[in-house]
Scaffold this motif. Structure first.
Motif, short mmCIF file in Angstrom:
data_model
loop_
_atom_site.label_atom_id
_atom_site.label_comp_id
_atom_site.label_asym_id
_atom_site.label_seq_id
_atom_site.Cartn_x
_atom_site.Cartn_y
_atom_site.Cartn_z
N LYS A 170 -0.44 -2.41 10.53
CA LYS A 170 -0.39 -3.73 10.85
C LYS A 170 -1.74 -4.05 10.56
N GLY A 171 -1.93 -5.28 9.89
CA GLY A 171 -3.20 -5.93 9.62
C GLY A 171 -3.09 -7.08 8.87
N PRO A 172 -4.20 -7.39 7.90
CA PRO A 172 -4.25 -8.64 7.09
C PRO A 172 -3.28 -8.61 5.99
N GLY A 173 -2.78 -7.17 5.48
CA GLY A 173 -1.84 -7.26 4.47
C GLY A 173 -2.73 -7.51 3.12
N LEU A 174 -2.23 -7.56 2.04
CA LEU A 174 -2.34 -7.97 0.78
C LEU A 174 -2.50 -9.45 0.46
N SER A 175 -3.41 -9.96 -0.27
CA SER A 175 -3.68 -11.51 -0.58
C SER A 175 -2.54 -11.77 -1.42
N GLU A 176 -2.47 -13.16 -1.60
CA GLU A 176 -1.34 -13.71 -2.35
C GLU A 176 -1.46 -13.26 -3.88
N ASP A 177 -2.60 -12.93 -4.48
CA ASP A 177 -2.73 -12.28 -5.81
C ASP A 177 -2.37 -10.98 -5.92
N TRP A 178 -1.61 -10.32 -4.94
CA TRP A 178 -1.32 -8.87 -4.90
C TRP A 178 -0.92 -8.34 -6.20
N GLN A 179 -0.15 -8.97 -6.91
CA GLN A 179 0.43 -8.64 -8.21
C GLN A 179 -0.58 -8.27 -9.16
N GLU A 180 -1.43 -9.60 -9.28
CA GLU A 180 -2.68 -9.49 -10.29
C GLU A 180 -3.60 -8.06 -10.01
N THR A 181 -3.87 -8.09 -8.62
CA THR A 181 -4.72 -6.89 -8.28
C THR A 181 -3.90 -5.58 -8.75
N ILE A 182 -2.84 -5.35 -8.62
CA ILE A 182 -2.01 -3.74 -9.14
C ILE A 182 -2.13 -3.80 -10.56
N GLY B 285 1.52 -6.71 8.53
CA GLY B 285 0.66 -6.16 7.96
C GLY B 285 1.05 -5.91 6.15
N CYS B 286 0.90 -4.52 6.07
CA CYS B 286 1.26 -4.17 4.60
C CYS B 286 2.19 -3.02 4.56
N ARG B 287 3.18 -3.03 3.57
CA ARG B 287 4.10 -2.01 3.52
C ARG B 287 4.16 -1.66 2.05
N ILE B 288 3.76 -0.66 1.58
CA ILE B 288 4.13 -0.12 0.15
C ILE B 288 4.63 1.15 0.06
N ALA B 289 5.56 1.26 -1.14
CA ALA B 289 6.51 2.58 -1.05
C ALA B 289 6.28 3.26 -2.45
N VAL B 290 6.11 4.47 -2.38
CA VAL B 290 6.05 5.18 -3.67
C VAL B 290 7.33 5.92 -3.95
N GLU B 291 8.31 5.47 -5.05
CA GLU B 291 9.65 5.99 -5.10
C GLU B 291 9.59 6.79 -6.10
N LEU B 292 10.01 8.15 -6.11
CA LEU B 292 9.98 9.16 -7.10
C LEU B 292 11.47 9.64 -7.27
N PRO B 293 12.01 10.07 -8.55
CA PRO B 293 13.34 10.52 -8.85
C PRO B 293 13.34 12.06 -8.25
N LYS B 294 14.51 12.50 -7.70
CA LYS B 294 14.80 13.82 -7.12
C LYS B 294 14.63 14.94 -8.40
N GLU B 295 15.05 14.42 -9.51
CA GLU B 295 14.96 15.24 -10.72
C GLU B 295 14.23 14.96 -11.70
#
Length: 659
Positions: free
Chosen positions: A596-608, A649-659
């Motif tokens: 919970k906080g300010p989160g990412l700015s509107e240009d988060w896609q360019e940041t990543i 705030g900010c919610r980011i997920a790392v998704e990995l395959p099981k196999e």
């Protein structure tokens, strides 16, 4: 090639094309007709079944209505007989019942032995309607208690129907005089001068029976509307005995089982079993070298079963007519397909001869003699014009090939030079980064050593009092905390710079997934690591996966990715709510970091997507944290997902395959 050879070749091609087209068209045509035929057969057959079932239901209703009138006449007058159970009253009431119910042929009242001793051991009143005259009499004594209609009512103790002529077991049976009987046990309030106990059930003192002419019922059934010319109705009773049948020689004497050979006609035996067991349905049976369609249903309130018998040839007459029509359509359709195919192929194959001559010249390398243009719109004409355009293109391309080859050679030389320069640039950048790392490592070691010395000095009981005089305890702790923070921060930057320096290396070699990693264990390690650096934050682990769940991945880079995301959450949020949530789907495991906080700015896609791009110019760090996490997730076969719908705030997920 001679003219004759060309004609033979063209003719052979025409025949082959005709055969191919016919072989393609005929199966499709036959399958389409067969599909139509099958659907039509099903519809016609269902229509026939519905039609015969409807006719049977109509006739059944007629039978039920007729028999209901008889039952009503008996049940509605039984109470009068019970209320006036005297010899004179029984005779007058039976006469009245027959007179007021024209559908009745006769009725009788038979008492138990010695109910009226003044009339003898047995007493029976019988009334019959003989057309213009109604005759009522007290019958002479006879052993009616042995008759089926009497025993059935006494045994069942309730109203019941009795098969016609079930009393007769010997001699010929007169079909015209056959009667059906509905019997009702009588329980008068006082019989033979005896009053029943107040709590006991009134005993049966006699049997009241009403009769109707079975011949009349048979005429109603046989005269019913029949769905087909040869259709007829049959009615069988207990044991499969024929009660109604067009062949009067079978009535009351034969059964459906005695008239059927169980070996030659097992289907007839099965039909008889279904009808006598009270089932409802339809069957196909074979009898006298003919196929029959039989619909059958039980008569309510009796052990009788009514059936409608129809010839299959009549039931499926529309289907048979359709068969002849379909065969005719197939024959005509095949002839039309063959004629049209032959005509179309002959018409379109002739221009191929001209195209053959032109293409033979092209195969010999003669490109100067251009194939002539034709103005027809058919497929062969389009093919010839396409060959002409191809020939013109070949002539044009031949002139351009040499020039193109020279340009390609020159570009290859330039590409080799550019590649060499790029490799040198990469090497120089790598050497530069490694030099930066060496310059950073030395002060990092000094800071770390000084932090350790200061910590030991503060915790030691025998620490130098002069040092404590110089620095207060609180100031020393703040200094220690600051130096530790800077050391950790500097160490984190070293790891990120090291990752950046390896970005142009072979990524597949860096992200070899060789480790079996427990999801929950790794998550707890990352949470503990974050708490060790940010002990004042409320960082916790929430998992929905079992402890035994493991995935094959690269432990080092997965751990760095999750630590970096937790580090950012602790650094840029309010620190009161930081959750690492582990969930799974059928094919993947997801590590979600939520704060919970300010989160990412509107240009988060360019940041990543762009390394060294920070959220703002005042933001600390190198601007490579999220790009490296994205790079690591992709390298491990997964992805980094930012939840834009989360607004707290900010919610980011790392998704990995099981196999």
């Amino acid at each position: 090639m001679s003219k004759k050879d060309k004609q033979e070749k063209t003719g052979s091609l025409s025949k082959k094309l005709s055969r191919i087209l016919i072989l393609l068209a005929v199966p499709i045509f036959v399958l389409a007709i067969n599909s139509f035929f099958s659907q039509a057969h099903g519809l016609l057959h269902q229509k026939a079944i519905d039609y015969t079932n409807s006719t049977l239901a109509t006739t059944m209703q007629r039978v039920v209505n007729y028999m209901t009138a008889i039952e009503t006449a008996g049940k509605s007058n039984a109470w009068l007989l019970e209320s006036n159970f005297t010899p004179d009253s029984l005779q007058s009431l039976s006469r009245r019942i027959v007179r007021l119910n024209p559908s009745l042929l006769s009725c009788s009242v038979s008492t138990e032995p010695d109910v009226f001793p003044e009339y003898g051991h047995y007493f029976s009143v019988y009334t019959i309607n003989e057309g213009d005259t109604i005759i009522s009499m007290i019958e002479p004594e006879f052993e009616y208690f042995e008759r089926t209609w009497y025993k059935s009512a006494i045994r069942s103790e309730k109203p019941c129907w009795v098969d016609p002529f079930s009393d007769f077991n010997e001699g010929a049976i007169d079909y015209d005089n056959a009667v059906a009987t509905f019997c009702i046990p009588l329980r008068p309030e006082c019989a033979n001068g005896k009053q029943p106990a107040a709590t006991s059930k009134r005993p049966i003192a006699g049997v009241f029976s009403v009769d109707f002419s079975f011949n009349t019922l048979a005429k109603k059934v046989l005269a019913a509307d029949r769905p087909y010319p040869s259709s007829y109705f049959i009615l069988i009773g207990e044991g499969g005995r024929y009660l109604i049948h067009p062949n009067v020689d079978l009535l009351f004497k034969k059964t459906i089982f005695t008239e059927t050979d169980s070996i030659e006609h097992p289907d007839m035996i099965k039909l008889g079993e279904k009808m006598t067991s009270g089932e409802k349905g339809f069957m196909h049976v074979s009898y006298d070298d003919k196929e029959y369609h039989v619909c059958y249903a039980p008569v309510p309130g009796t052990n009788w079963s009514l059936a409608l018998v129809s010839l299959d040839d009549e039931v499926l007459a529309d289907y048979n007519h359709l068969t002849y029509l379909v065969v005719l359509i197939i024959i005509i359709g095949l002839l039309v397909i063959m004629w049209i195919t032959a005509k179309v192929v002959r018409k379109n194959i002739q221009p191929l001869n001209q195209l053959l001559n032109a293409t033979e010249r092209m195969t010999k390398g003669d490109l100067d003699e251009v194939i002539p243009h034709v103005d027809r719109k058919d497929l062969i004409a389009k093919l010839q014009n396409a060959f002409r355009d191809m020939q013109l293109s070949l002539i044009s391309w031949k002139k351009e090939i040499d020039h193109t080859l020279e340009e390609i050679k020159q570009k290859n030389e330039e590409l080799e030079l550019s590649t060499k320069q790029a490799e040198e640039s990469v090497m120089r950048r790598k050497m530069f980064v490694q030099g930066v790392l060496r310059q950073i490592q030395a002060p990092l070691n000094v800071i770390g050593g000084l932090t350790k010395v200061l910590r030991n000095s503060l915790s030691s009981r025998d620490s130098d009092k002069s040092v404590q005089k110089l620095l207060k305890q609180e100031e020393m702790q703040n200094l220690t905390h600051t130096m530790k923070y800077e050391a950790n921060h500097l160490n984190r930057m070293i790891l990120m710079v090291n990752d950046i320096s390896q970005k142009d290396a072979v990524s597949e070699e860096l992200y070899i997934r060789k480790d079996e990693v427990s999801c929950n264990k790794l998550g707890q390690e990352c949470v503990n690591y974050t708490l060790s650096h940010y002990p004042d934050t409320e960082t916790r682990l929430e998992t929905e996966v079992p402890d035994e769940l493991s995935i094959r991945t690269n432990h080092l880079y997965l751990m760095r990715t999750i630590r970096e995301l937790l580090y950012n959450a602790a650094k840029f949020s309010d620190g009161k709510y930081i959750v690492l949530r582990i969930t799974q789907t059928e094919s993947a495991v997801r590590f979600t970091i939520e704060d919970k906080g300010p989160g990412l700015s509107e240009d988060w896609q360019e940041t990543i997507d762009l390394p060294f791009k920070k959220g703002t110019e005042q933001t600390e760090g190198l601007g490579v944290g999220l790009p490296l996490c994205k790079q690591h997730a992709l390298g491990l076969g997964g992805d980094l997902i930012y939840d834009e719908s989360y607004q707290d705030g900010c919610r980011i997920a790392v998704e990995l395959p099981k196999e």
